[in-house]
Scaffold this motif. Sequence first.
Motif, PDB file in Angstrom:
ATOM      1  N   GLU A  41      41.245 -33.206  63.419  1.00 38.15           N
ATOM      2  CA  GLU A  41      42.624 -33.327  63.881  1.00 38.15           C
ATOM      3  C   GLU A  41      43.130 -31.945  64.272  1.00 38.15           C
ATOM      4  O   GLU A  41      43.173 -31.039  63.432  1.00 38.15           O
ATOM      5  CB  GLU A  41      43.506 -33.911  62.779  1.00 38.15           C
ATOM      6  CG  GLU A  41      43.124 -35.317  62.339  1.00 38.15           C
ATOM      7  CD  GLU A  41      43.978 -35.774  61.178  1.00 38.15           C
ATOM      8  OE1 GLU A  41      45.075 -36.329  61.415  1.00 38.15           O
ATOM      9  OE2 GLU A  41      43.562 -35.541  60.020  1.00 38.15           O
TER      10      GLU A  41
ATOM     11  N   ASP B 286      46.427 -29.946  66.130  1.00 34.54           N
ATOM     12  CA  ASP B 286      47.818 -30.178  66.505  1.00 34.54           C
ATOM     13  C   ASP B 286      48.554 -28.858  66.628  1.00 34.54           C
ATOM     14  O   ASP B 286      48.475 -28.011  65.740  1.00 34.54           O
ATOM     15  CB  ASP B 286      48.518 -31.054  65.453  1.00 34.54           C
ATOM     16  CG  ASP B 286      49.719 -31.802  66.015  1.00 34.54           C
ATOM     17  OD1 ASP B 286      50.439 -31.220  66.860  1.00 34.54           O
ATOM     18  OD2 ASP B 286      49.944 -32.950  65.618  1.00 34.54           O
TER      19      ASP B 286
ATOM     20  N   ARG C 295      35.655 -36.283  61.161  1.00 37.78           N
ATOM     21  CA  ARG C 295      36.923 -36.411  61.875  1.00 37.78           C
ATOM     22  C   ARG C 295      37.574 -35.047  62.015  1.00 37.78           C
ATOM     23  O   ARG C 295      37.548 -34.238  61.085  1.00 37.78           O
ATOM     24  CB  ARG C 295      37.883 -37.353  61.151  1.00 37.78           C
ATOM     25  CG  ARG C 295      39.168 -37.609  61.940  1.00 37.78           C
ATOM     26  CD  ARG C 295      40.121 -38.523  61.216  1.00 37.78           C
ATOM     27  NE  ARG C 295      41.332 -38.733  62.002  1.00 37.78           N
ATOM     28  CZ  ARG C 295      42.428 -39.324  61.537  1.00 37.78           C
ATOM     29  NH1 ARG C 295      42.459 -39.784  60.292  1.00 37.78           N
ATOM     30  NH2 ARG C 295      43.497 -39.462  62.312  1.00 37.78           N
TER      31      ARG C 295
ATOM     32  N   ALA D  24      47.730 -31.901  71.267  1.00 37.74           N
ATOM     33  CA  ALA D  24      47.114 -32.399  70.039  1.00 37.74           C
ATOM     34  C   ALA D  24      45.893 -33.229  70.400  1.00 37.74           C
ATOM     35  O   ALA D  24      45.745 -33.705  71.529  1.00 37.74           O
ATOM     36  CB  ALA D  24      48.102 -33.241  69.235  1.00 37.74           C
ATOM     37  N   ALA D  25      44.991 -33.390  69.417  1.00 32.46           N
ATOM     38  CA  ALA D  25      43.771 -34.172  69.624  1.00 32.46           C
ATOM     39  C   ALA D  25      43.328 -34.773  68.297  1.00 32.46           C
ATOM     40  O   ALA D  25      43.484 -34.162  67.238  1.00 32.46           O
ATOM     41  CB  ALA D  25      42.653 -33.299  70.194  1.00 32.46           C
ATOM     42  N   ASP D  26      42.790 -35.981  68.374  1.00 25.11           N
ATOM     43  CA  ASP D  26      42.235 -36.674  67.215  1.00 25.11           C
ATOM     44  C   ASP D  26      40.834 -37.127  67.604  1.00 25.11           C
ATOM     45  O   ASP D  26      40.665 -37.938  68.520  1.00 25.11           O
ATOM     46  CB  ASP D  26      43.114 -37.873  66.856  1.00 25.11           C
ATOM     47  CG  ASP D  26      42.722 -38.506  65.527  1.00 25.11           C
ATOM     48  OD1 ASP D  26      41.673 -38.136  64.969  1.00 25.11           O
ATOM     49  OD2 ASP D  26      43.467 -39.382  65.043  1.00 25.11           O
TER      50      ASP D  26
ATOM     51  N   HIS E  35      36.152 -33.700  57.168  1.00 23.04           N
ATOM     52  CA  HIS E  35      37.507 -33.834  57.711  1.00 23.04           C
ATOM     53  C   HIS E  35      38.037 -32.450  58.079  1.00 23.04           C
ATOM     54  O   HIS E  35      38.131 -31.571  57.221  1.00 23.04           O
ATOM     55  CB  HIS E  35      38.444 -34.495  56.714  1.00 23.04           C
ATOM     56  CG  HIS E  35      39.802 -34.779  57.266  1.00 23.04           C
ATOM     57  ND1 HIS E  35      40.918 -34.955  56.463  1.00 23.04           N
ATOM     58  CD2 HIS E  35      40.251 -34.919  58.545  1.00 23.04           C
ATOM     59  CE1 HIS E  35      41.975 -35.200  57.216  1.00 23.04           C
ATOM     60  NE2 HIS E  35      41.596 -35.177  58.480  1.00 23.04           N
TER      61      HIS E  35
ATOM     62  N   GLU F 169      41.149 -30.215  59.620  1.00 23.16           N
ATOM     63  CA  GLU F 169      42.583 -30.155  59.921  1.00 23.16           C
ATOM     64  C   GLU F 169      42.886 -28.759  60.460  1.00 23.16           C
ATOM     65  O   GLU F 169      42.795 -27.776  59.735  1.00 23.16           O
ATOM     66  CB  GLU F 169      43.408 -30.414  58.660  1.00 23.16           C
ATOM     67  CG  GLU F 169      43.258 -31.796  58.075  1.00 23.16           C
ATOM     68  CD  GLU F 169      44.095 -31.953  56.823  1.00 23.16           C
ATOM     69  OE1 GLU F 169      45.180 -32.562  56.910  1.00 23.16           O
ATOM     70  OE2 GLU F 169      43.674 -31.433  55.772  1.00 23.16           O
TER      71      GLU F 169
ATOM     72  N   LYS G 234      45.897 -27.079  62.395  1.00 24.22           N
ATOM     73  CA  LYS G 234      47.255 -27.322  62.872  1.00 24.22           C
ATOM     74  C   LYS G 234      48.079 -26.043  62.788  1.00 24.22           C
ATOM     75  O   LYS G 234      48.018 -25.327  61.787  1.00 24.22           O
ATOM     76  CB  LYS G 234      47.915 -28.438  62.048  1.00 24.22           C
ATOM     77  CG  LYS G 234      47.130 -29.743  62.081  1.00 24.22           C
ATOM     78  CD  LYS G 234      47.750 -30.809  61.198  1.00 24.22           C
ATOM     79  CE  LYS G 234      46.915 -32.090  61.232  1.00 24.22           C
ATOM     80  NZ  LYS G 234      47.515 -33.152  60.377  1.00 24.22           N
TER      81      LYS G 234
ATOM     82  N   GLU H 128      36.654 -38.202  66.593  1.00 23.75           N
ATOM     83  CA  GLU H 128      35.731 -38.789  65.625  1.00 23.75           C
ATOM     84  C   GLU H 128      34.305 -38.524  66.080  1.00 23.75           C
ATOM     85  O   GLU H 128      33.914 -38.891  67.197  1.00 23.75           O
ATOM     86  CB  GLU H 128      35.976 -40.289  65.516  1.00 23.75           C
ATOM     87  CG  GLU H 128      35.088 -40.992  64.505  1.00 23.75           C
ATOM     88  CD  GLU H 128      35.318 -42.504  64.482  1.00 23.75           C
ATOM     89  OE1 GLU H 128      34.510 -43.200  63.850  1.00 23.75           O
ATOM     90  OE2 GLU H 128      36.291 -42.964  65.115  1.00 23.75           O
TER      91      GLU H 128
ATOM     92  N   SER I 102      37.838 -39.977  71.211  1.00 22.37           N
ATOM     93  CA  SER I 102      38.722 -38.845  71.473  1.00 22.37           C
ATOM     94  C   SER I 102      40.069 -39.350  71.970  1.00 22.37           C
ATOM     95  O   SER I 102      40.145 -40.047  72.984  1.00 22.37           O
ATOM     96  CB  SER I 102      38.093 -37.926  72.527  1.00 22.37           C
ATOM     97  OG  SER I 102      39.014 -36.952  72.976  1.00 22.37           O
ATOM     98  N   ASP I 103      41.115 -39.026  71.231  1.00 19.40           N
ATOM     99  CA  ASP I 103      42.486 -39.289  71.664  1.00 19.40           C
ATOM    100  C   ASP I 103      43.159 -37.946  71.926  1.00 19.40           C
ATOM    101  O   ASP I 103      43.225 -37.095  71.019  1.00 19.40           O
ATOM    102  CB  ASP I 103      43.263 -40.067  70.602  1.00 19.40           C
ATOM    103  CG  ASP I 103      42.804 -41.506  70.491  1.00 19.40           C
ATOM    104  OD1 ASP I 103      42.840 -42.219  71.513  1.00 19.40           O
ATOM    105  OD2 ASP I 103      42.389 -41.912  69.394  1.00 19.40           O
TER     106      ASP I 103
END
Length: 309
Positions: A219, A221, A217, A203-205, A141, A143, A145, A207, A190-191
Amino acid sequence: MTLRTAIVGLGKIARDQHVPSIAKVEGVDLVAIASRNASLDGLPSFSDVNELLAAVGDDVDAVSLCTPPQGRHAQAEAALRAGKHVMLEKPPGATVSEIAPLVSLAKEKGVTLFATWHSRYASAVEPARAFLADAGIRSVHVEWKEDVRKWHPNQDWIWQPGGLGVFDPGINALSIVTAILPRPIFLLRSDLFFPENRAAPIAADLEFTDALGTPVRAEFDWRETGGETWSIHVETDMGKLSLREGGKKLFIDDVLNVDEPDQEYVGLYRRFVELTKTGALDVDLSPLQHVADAFLLGRRRAVEAFIEE
């Protein structure tokens, strides 16, 4: 023999990291600057790389390109054709495919091309790689940000096509992930979150997975205003590994194992000096390829306009 180096693009990253790091590394000297709007006292300055190359001749051995990725290909090509070793600030280019001709040209000229990923030189990255080499990985994971207004103020290029948006810092995380995991990963989802008035995501999320189906994953931001989070957490059969503060600190089951001062760019220039002794190349495009894949698979999500304050 000292590597006489010119910096092209004297912006924030060059002033904050490249200039002081060169001063700390044995075997490399900063001898010239090329920048549209900036200079350094005591050094010859030129408006662009072509003017620099025409003026310095054999007095410069290497060029460190710290300009935005858009347009950097032409600058790198000019330096390589002039027989100069070239260091590329991350990302190495605005596209993946534009780097292959530079690799061919560097080989033809017998000079070094170094596509840098500074976060890989953070103090805890290599210990993390060594730990994970012997571990059974269950999940990852990421992160990453931060507040774009704090870290990228008034940098309009970063919001333009090729500027990467939130992937400008996010690619640092991907450069670490691709260095420490024992198997390659590939993108599943991909979002991407685009301000309605910008051409790059805020931002991007994401997998990912690997050949064993490991869930990964990420994230990213730029809207984080409560302090930076630059962390990578890996659940393994040997405990939970956490890289924090961009790779500076390593925790195993929340016990601090590594915490050393930032020497990322010092490490880059030491590596550059080493490569140039033999004209070797160091060009790993995997972090940039993952960003390209994120745009290929990206679902575009519109969010509120970003207004520079």
